[in-house]
Design an enzyme around this catalytic site. Structure first.
Site, PDB file in Angstrom:
ATOM      1  N   ASP A  50       0.817  -1.207   0.000  1.00  0.00           N
ATOM      2  CA  ASP A  50       0.000   0.000   0.000  1.00  0.00           C
ATOM      3  C   ASP A  50       0.857   1.265   0.000  1.00  0.00           C
ATOM      4  OD1 ASP A  50      -2.309  -1.461  -0.074  1.00  0.00           O
ATOM      5  OD2 ASP A  50      -2.737  -1.298   2.069  1.00  0.00           O
ATOM      6  N   ASP A 154      -2.187  16.222  21.005  1.00  0.00           N
ATOM      7  CA  ASP A 154      -1.044  16.018  20.111  1.00  0.00           C
ATOM      8  C   ASP A 154      -1.347  16.429  18.680  1.00  0.00           C
ATOM      9  OD1 ASP A 154       0.360  15.101  22.237  1.00  0.00           O
ATOM     10  OD2 ASP A 154       0.486  13.006  21.583  1.00  0.00           O
ATOM     11  N   THR A 165      -9.206   2.860   7.519  1.00  0.00           N
ATOM     12  CA  THR A 165      -8.642   1.622   8.050  1.00  0.00           C
ATOM     13  C   THR A 165      -7.162   1.762   8.386  1.00  0.00           C
ATOM     14  OG1 THR A 165      -8.134   0.863   5.802  1.00  0.00           O
ATOM     15  CG2 THR A 165     -10.257   0.202   6.733  1.00  0.00           C
ATOM     16  N   TYR A 167      -4.302   4.998   9.771  1.00  0.00           N
ATOM     17  CA  TYR A 167      -4.002   5.707  11.014  1.00  0.00           C
ATOM     18  C   TYR A 167      -5.277   6.012  11.799  1.00  0.00           C
ATOM     19  CZ  TYR A 167      -1.758   9.255  14.032  1.00  0.00           C
ATOM     20  OH  TYR A 167      -1.278   9.969  15.097  1.00  0.00           O
ATOM     21  N   SER A 170      -6.305   3.269  14.129  1.00  0.00           N
ATOM     22  CA  SER A 170      -5.451   3.165  15.321  1.00  0.00           C
ATOM     23  C   SER A 170      -5.789   4.239  16.350  1.00  0.00           C
ATOM     24  CB  SER A 170      -3.974   3.261  14.928  1.00  0.00           C
ATOM     25  OG  SER A 170      -3.633   4.579  14.547  1.00  0.00           O
ATOM     26  N   ALA A 189      -4.584  11.960  20.923  1.00  0.00           N
ATOM     27  CA  ALA A 189      -4.249  12.204  22.331  1.00  0.00           C
ATOM     28  C   ALA A 189      -4.752  13.566  22.815  1.00  0.00           C
ATOM     29  CB  ALA A 189      -2.735  12.081  22.544  1.00  0.00           C
TER      30      ALA A 189
END
EC number: 2.7.1.23
Length: 274
Positions: A50, A154, A165, A167, A170, A189
């Site tokens: 990818d 952050d 699907t 970053y 996550s 964050a």
């Protein structure tokens, strides 16, 4: 369209296996009378994963109305790859039968407005993320001209449906099917306490709505666009919106459905007893 009329560009990453597959593919394309050129191609084939597909997307991002893409994976099946490295013959046969059909995915337009009046424009296939370089980022978030929140944390990531699907996932974001033309905002964050407060969850934003982020401090920020990172000082605001163009993939019997990609990537085989 005859094979001799199709102009095809082939690129691979630097891994030995990818380079070997690339050379084999080029040889077989020539044997089948395809035109091999990286100048104004009709089809671009990416060999690797990818990440390699992201690279060739950015190489041809100014020709999206004319170019279709094909991904060949030299590892496990990726989200942008329809063929494995041992399926070169199948790819050649499908290209010979190709009628020009395509599968389209939305992409993200990012505009960075600097305080000197200049504007930098970028396109993202997966996502774009803004962060303050060395400390907590503070930024005002506006959605569809509504002052939504003051973010502290952050950073903030804005993703496409296919990028949901990556970053975004996550960060706890939702997985969106690419036929849903929407963007997703995910916090990186965030600070949430009695003094500072954000929504604290990902937000799905429809196609018509514009996302604007206004950093409250004019020092240095980094903006990551897919696999590229840029550094800017004195950002006035950053705009995110679904672009008028889409990425086009070659539609063939081997084009893997999005839900199969999600299942293969994150779940694997499903127990028959369920």
């Amino acid at each position: 369209m005859k094979n001799t009329d199709k102009k095809i560009a082939v690129f691979s990453n630097y891994k030995p296996q990818s380079k070997e597959v690339c050379q084999l593919l080029i040889k077989k394309l020539r044997q089948n009378r395809f035109i091999l050129t990286d100048k104004n191609p009709d089809i671009v084939i990416s060999v690797g994963g990818d990440g390699m597909l992201l690279s060739v997307f950015h190489k041809y991002e100014n020709q999206l109305d004319k170019v279709r893409f094909v991904g060949v994976h030299t590892g496990h099946l990726g989200f942008y790859t329809d063929y494995r490295d041992f399926e070169i013959d199948k790819l050649i046969e499908n290209l010979k039968l190709d009628t020009g059909a395509q599968v389209s995915y939305p992409i993200l337009n990012v505009r960075i407005f600097l305080e000197d009046g200049s504007v930098k424009s970028k396109l993202a296939l997966n996502e774009a993320t803004i962060k303050r370089s060395d400390r907590t980022m503070v930024a005002d978030v506006m959605i569809n001209h509504v002052a939504f929140e003051r973010f502290r944390g952050d950073g903030i990531s804005v993703s496409t449906p296919t990028g949901s699907t990556a970053y975004n996932k996550s960060l706890g974001g939702a997985v969106l099917h690419p036929t849903i033309e929407a963007l997703q905002i995910a916090e990186v964050a965030s600070l949430n306490n009695r003094v500072y407060r954000t929504l604290g969850s990902s937000i799905i934003v429809p196609k018509k709505d514009k996302i604007e982020i206004f950093p409250t401090r004019n020092d240095q920020h980094t903006i990551s666009v897919d696999n590229r990172t840029y550094t800017f000082k004195h950002i006035a605001k950053v705009e995110f919106q679904i672009d008028n163009h889409k990425i086009q993939f070659v539609a063939s019997p081997s084009h893997t459905s999005f839900w199969n990609r999600v299942k293969d990537a994150f779940i694997g085989e499903v127990d028959d007893e369920i």
